[in-house]
Each structure stands twice: as C-alpha cells, then as structure tokens.
Design a protein around this motif. Structure first.
Motif, PDB file in Angstrom:
ATOM      1  N   ASN A   1       0.810  -1.046   0.148  1.00 17.97           N
ATOM      2  CA  ASN A   1      -0.417   0.148  -0.218  1.00 17.97           C
ATOM      3  C   ASN A   1       0.986   0.965  -0.079  1.00 17.97           C
ATOM      4  O   ASN A   1       0.311   2.297   0.442  1.00 17.97           O
TER       5      ASN A   1
ATOM      6  N   ASP B   1       2.906   4.065  -2.391  1.00 19.80           N
ATOM      7  CA  ASP B   1       3.324   4.871  -3.808  1.00 19.80           C
ATOM      8  C   ASP B   1       4.722   4.915  -4.055  1.00 19.80           C
ATOM      9  O   ASP B   1       5.329   5.144  -3.078  1.00 19.80           O
TER      10      ASP B   1
ATOM     11  N   SER C   1      -9.222   4.963  -9.841  1.00 18.41           N
ATOM     12  CA  SER C   1      -8.453   6.384  -8.892  1.00 18.41           C
ATOM     13  C   SER C   1      -7.906   6.618 -10.246  1.00 18.41           C
ATOM     14  O   SER C   1      -7.242   7.997  -9.762  1.00 18.41           O
TER      15      SER C   1
ATOM     16  N   THR D   1       0.433   9.359 -10.395  1.00 18.46           N
ATOM     17  CA  THR D   1      -0.207   9.317  -8.754  1.00 18.46           C
ATOM     18  C   THR D   1       0.356  11.419  -8.484  1.00 18.46           C
ATOM     19  O   THR D   1      -0.385  12.013  -7.743  1.00 18.46           O
TER      20      THR D   1
ATOM     21  N   PRO E   1     -11.821   2.865  -6.310  1.00 17.41           N
ATOM     22  CA  PRO E   1     -10.997   2.927  -5.443  1.00 17.41           C
ATOM     23  C   PRO E   1      -9.722   2.486  -5.893  1.00 17.41           C
ATOM     24  O   PRO E   1     -10.048   1.235  -5.913  1.00 17.41           O
TER      25      PRO E   1
ATOM     26  N   SER F   1      -3.830   2.008  -1.914  1.00 18.36           N
ATOM     27  CA  SER F   1      -2.422   3.007  -1.866  1.00 18.36           C
ATOM     28  C   SER F   1      -3.096   4.360  -1.944  1.00 18.36           C
ATOM     29  O   SER F   1      -2.850   5.365  -1.770  1.00 18.36           O
ATOM     30  N   LEU F   2      -3.897   4.228  -2.303  1.00 17.85           N
ATOM     31  CA  LEU F   2      -4.264   6.609  -2.927  1.00 17.85           C
ATOM     32  C   LEU F   2      -6.063   6.831  -1.973  1.00 17.85           C
ATOM     33  O   LEU F   2      -6.621   5.443  -1.849  1.00 17.85           O
ATOM     34  N   ASN F   3      -6.095   7.653  -1.157  1.00 18.46           N
ATOM     35  CA  ASN F   3      -7.038   8.547  -0.804  1.00 18.46           C
ATOM     36  C   ASN F   3      -8.372   8.041  -1.721  1.00 18.46           C
ATOM     37  O   ASN F   3      -8.094   8.269  -2.917  1.00 18.46           O
TER      38      ASN F   3
ATOM     39  N   LYS G   1     -10.706   9.306  -1.516  1.00 21.71           N
ATOM     40  CA  LYS G   1     -12.708  10.455  -1.709  1.00 21.71           C
ATOM     41  C   LYS G   1     -12.675  11.226  -2.327  1.00 21.71           C
ATOM     42  O   LYS G   1     -14.424  10.876  -2.892  1.00 21.71           O
TER      43      LYS G   1
ATOM     44  N   THR H   1     -12.930  -1.795  -3.593  1.00 19.74           N
ATOM     45  CA  THR H   1     -11.236  -1.459  -4.101  1.00 19.74           C
ATOM     46  C   THR H   1     -10.309  -2.463  -5.032  1.00 19.74           C
ATOM     47  O   THR H   1     -10.275  -4.114  -5.088  1.00 19.74           O
TER      48      THR H   1
END
Length: 326
Positions: free
Chosen positions: A71, A73, A209, A234, A260, A263-265, A267, A283
């Motif tokens: 997880n 980046d 994502s 990213t 999503p 390893s990324l937010n 939101k 995910t």
C-alpha cells in the motif's frame, strides 16, 4: 519515462548469460552434484510485485530486501538508509523499470556495490500499451506491465535466469520452482479470462483512481472510461473541470462502479460515485500488493481480487470471480 540505458544493458547481459553457454555449464555442475551455497542470494527488489516474484522463484535460495511495502506509492517513494545498505551487499537488484522506481538508480550508486541489475521494463516484456507523452513520468510505454499476466511470465523467466547466473549450483531447483510458479500464472490468466467471458462486453466499463489498468483492460476486453487522476502517475492532480467531466461521462456511459485503489486516498472516487449514483465499495490493487492476510497479499491473489472486484462492480454484485489453485 525513458529507461536508463545502463539498466537495459545490465538486464540484457543477465538474460544472455542465463540462457547461453553458462546456462549449460550450470546444468552440468548441478548434475555433477554441485552443492548450493549455504548463504542465500542477497536480492534487492524495488516493488511489492517483484519482491513476491523473486521469493516465489528463488524460495530458500534468496534473501529478499523489498524496498516498497504494501500500500505504498512507488511514484513518490523516497529511499531509506536501510535500502542503500541492502543494495551495498546485494548480488542482484531487480527493478520494475520505465521510471516507476527511477529512484533506485541513485540507491545503487550511493551503495557503492556492484550488483547485477535486472530491469523488468516494458521494452523487455512481450505485451505493451502506450505510455504518456507529457507529465512528470512521460514514457513510451505504460509502466504498469504486471497487469497482463503474460508479461509476468516473461518477468519470471528473466528473474529465473538472473538467479541461475548468480547461483549456478541451484539451477535445477530454481528452474523447477519457476516452472511451478509459471503454471499458476497461466492458470490465473485463463481463470480471469473465463470470469470476464461471462460478463457482457457492454457492461465492462472501468473507472479507477488513476490510469493504471490499461494492460488489464486490453488483455480482458474491458473499456477504460476514465480515471479520477487522468494520468499513469499519481503525481498528477485532477482539476475541478476534469472531475466534473468524468462524472458526466460516468452517467452517460451507465458506469455501475467507480473503483478506488488501495494505495490512494478514496475521497475523490467516493465523491464521483455519490454524485453519479455509482457504487465505490470495490477496491482495486493498482500499484502495490496488499498487506499480509489481505485479498491482495501476493501477485496471484492481487489479480484475482481485482478481477473479482471488477466482475462484481460490472454486474451489480450478481457475479464474482474465483480461481482455484492460486
């Protein structure tokens, strides 16, 4: 994201030495009863996927220092002193290439050792998709090569040959473990293809994502509608206009799920899902494996989990994807 020429040269040297006359000498030595070293081969692997592949192929013959942890980046990673120390004593360094782990060149240089360097770059895998023409990681090829299992087959062969070159006395054992792992990778590929064959092509519409699944999509007949971060890196940041455009596209295309990545937010992906009525509860593992005990804790598990999540999202939860023997 051009691959460093020195890395390509080193990788080719490893591959050639692993399958030419030295390879035959290794077999002869093993047949004559050559014993393996009591000390495992010290290997530094940059990414979680490569760490897993090296451990699967090398087994007890390798001692792997894996730089990236689950997880994390790879696009913005900054190496630690422990990574430089590990590289100093390594006999082999295995990189993902194509600038995904471009920071590793500095690590090897600072370490001052002289390991063989194997870069599993898209140039050296049989199946490629285009990269980006601009941005912080512009490249000829998309660096996320592992999302096509056929590229992983090529990576396994390259890792096997590099390990045989490093430890000729273990040639037979290394080839045997590589063959066993290759069989599982082939079973993974066939199993994923079978799962998606049961999903109508018009339902296979993917929004993630960031733009990391082009290899997977091309291999299994999936349409990439878009990504929250419209980049293979990213490091890019989406504008409000880009987010709004993607949301409209999700509605127009009838996309059922926005995915999503671990390893990324999540939101922004969650926000687009809420705005459009899509779901965002599946995910994906894009750049990294998951932690031990998760559904994506190995490469094989990672891609089965991705296939299962996509099939469930595409079908509104009506179907999933399970592959035996992994």
């Amino acid at each position: 994201m051009p691959v460093r020429p020195a890395l390509i040269a080193a990788a080719l040297a490893v591959a050639v030495s692993g399958c030419g006359g030295s390879d035959q000498d290794s077999e002869s030595a093993a047949s004559a009863g050559a014993s393996s070293s009591s000390k495992p081969i010290a290997v530094v692997a940059t990414t979680t996927q490569l760490g897993d592949i090296v451990r699967e192929v090398g087994g007890p013959s390798v001692d792997v220092h894996q730089i990236l942890q689950p997880n994390s980046d790879p696009h913005d990673y900054e190496p630690r002193p422990a990574d430089v120390q590990a590289a100093a004593g390594a006999k082999l360094v295995v990189e993902s290439g194509n600038n995904l782990d471009k920071w590793m060149g500095e690590v090897v240089s600072e370490a001052g050792g002289h390991p063989a360097v194997l870069a599993i770059a898209p140039e050296q895998t049989p199946y490629t998709v285009p990269g980006e023409s601009s941005g912080p990681e512009a490249s000829k090829f998309d660096p996320h090569w592992w999302h096509d299992p056929r590229n992983v087959e090529a990576a396994v062969a390259a890792v096997r040959d590099a390990l045989v070159q490093a430890e000729p006395g273990n040639a037979r054992a290394l080839r045997r473990s590589a063959d066993g792992y290759l069989a599982k990778v082939k079973a993974l590929d066939a199993g994923i293809a079978s799962c998606f064959a049961a999903v109508p092509a018009g339902q296979r519409k993917l929004v993630t994502s960031h733009d990391a699944f082009n290899y997977f999509a091309k291999r299994y007949g999936i349409t990439v509608v878009g990504a929250v971060i419209p980049s293979q890196s990213t490091q890019a940041q989406p504008s409000a206009g880009q987010i709004s455009k993607l949301a409209k596209l999700v509605e127009q295309e009838g996309v059922k799920a926005v995915y999503p990545e671990s390893s990324l937010n999540p939101k922004l992906a969650d926000a687009i899902a809420k705005q459009t009525g899509a779901r965002a509860d599946y995910t994906l593992y894009g750049d990294t494996l998951g932690p031990a005990g998760s559904s994506g804790d190995t490469y094989l598990h990672m891609e089965q989990a991705n296939a299962d999540a996509m099939v469930r999202g595409f079908t509104g939860g009506a179907r999933g994807c399970t592959i035996a023997g992994l």
